[in-house]
Design a protein around this motif. Structure first.
Motif, short mmCIF file in Angstrom:
data_model
loop_
_atom_site.label_atom_id
_atom_site.label_comp_id
_atom_site.label_asym_id
_atom_site.label_seq_id
_atom_site.Cartn_x
_atom_site.Cartn_y
_atom_site.Cartn_z
N TRP A 153 0.86 -1.05 -0.12
CA TRP A 153 0.10 0.15 0.00
C TRP A 153 0.69 1.33 -0.12
O TRP A 153 2.00 1.19 0.41
N ILE A 155 0.90 6.01 -0.30
CA ILE A 155 -0.02 7.11 -0.09
C ILE A 155 0.64 8.25 -1.00
O ILE A 155 2.06 8.24 -0.95
N ILE A 161 -5.03 7.28 -1.22
CA ILE A 161 -4.44 5.88 -0.89
C ILE A 161 -4.49 4.93 -2.09
O ILE A 161 -5.42 4.84 -2.98
N THR A 163 -3.41 0.78 -3.51
CA THR A 163 -2.81 -0.59 -3.15
C THR A 163 -2.26 -1.18 -4.37
O THR A 163 -2.94 -0.95 -5.37
N LYS A 174 -6.78 2.81 -6.70
CA LYS A 174 -7.01 3.93 -5.87
C LYS A 174 -8.00 3.37 -4.90
O LYS A 174 -8.92 2.92 -5.30
N LYS A 179 -5.41 9.62 3.59
CA LYS A 179 -4.41 9.15 5.01
C LYS A 179 -3.14 10.07 4.90
O LYS A 179 -2.69 10.26 3.87
N ILE A 182 0.44 4.95 6.50
CA ILE A 182 -0.14 3.63 6.41
C ILE A 182 0.74 2.58 6.87
O ILE A 182 1.87 2.70 6.40
N GLY A 192 -4.04 2.80 9.16
CA GLY A 192 -3.76 4.15 8.64
C GLY A 192 -4.17 5.21 9.54
O GLY A 192 -4.87 4.94 10.43
N TRP A 202 -8.35 -0.89 7.92
CA TRP A 202 -9.15 -1.29 6.50
C TRP A 202 -9.82 -2.49 6.76
O TRP A 202 -9.11 -3.51 7.34
#
Length: 205
Positions: A153, A155, A161, A163, A174, A179, A182, A192, A202
């Motif tokens: 992950w 930012i 955010i 992944t 996205k 955040k 993270i 986060g 999450w």
């Protein structure tokens, strides 16, 4: 970076967290999230490096000076210093660090040996064991965390955010939300913090 997924989060009240003795600042999720085997490392505001000892519940000072640190396991610990130099833990506390070629501003180490990083201009890299060491991955991030090769992950500078998808042609999805830091775990859990210092976890829907 394309595609947007919804973010299902649980807000965590700080009263539910346990305070560990000692002062380690800045506190960031890549720094403070323990590895899958329970290993915990930290750096303080002066860049001094510490490893937490569960046997007697205190911080053990480790030689070296770092700005960011990440531990995927007891033997997969990486850090970067204020100059952007990259270091990997050797397993020997007397001579703990070996420098790795490259320059990064943040780094994320996974339990399976995965290592990702971002440099000061936001370029994203994945570590390999070949002579080139770092392979650039498309995208722009300011912070990154790797729990496992399939749980990476990041930012960007606006707080968005992302992944990793493990798809070379479209490497990032996205995630809805914002955040400032993270942390991704080997078990798929992701934590986060936002700009107010609120803590979130999450949840996969």
């Amino acid at each position: 970076m394309s595609g947007v997924s919804t973010l299902v989060v649980t807000s965590i009240v700080t009263q539910a967290m346990t305070t560990i003795p000692g002062s380690r600042s800045p506190v960031s999720f890549p720094t403070s999230v323990p590895a899958a085997d329970g290993t915990v490392w930290g750096v303080n505001a002066a860049g001094s490096v510490y490893r937490y000892s569960w046997d007697d519940n205190h911080w053990v000072h480790i030689p070296g000076n770092l700005k960011r640190i990440s531990a995927g396991s007891a033997m997969n610990v990486w850090g970067v210093n204020a100059d952007g130099n990259i270091y990997r833990y050797t397993g020997d506390d007397e001579n703990p660090w070996v420098q790795i070629p490259g320059s990064l501003s943040d780094i994320g180490a996974g339990a399976d040996g995965t290592v990702w990083g971002v440099n000061p201009t936001g370029h994203v890299f994945r570590y390999t064991r070949d002579p080139n060491h770092w392979v650039q991955v498309p995208g722009q991030l300011s912070a990154i965390s790797a729990g496992w090769k399939t749980n990476v992950w990041g930012i960007d500078s606006t707080g968005s955010i992302y992944t990793a998808t493990n798809n070379g042609s479209n490497p990032w999805t996205k995630i809805y939300g914002g955040k400032v830091d993270i942390g991704a775990g080997a078990d798929g859990v992701v934590w986060g913090v936002n700009s107010k210092g609120d803590i979130f976890r999450w949840i996969r829907d």
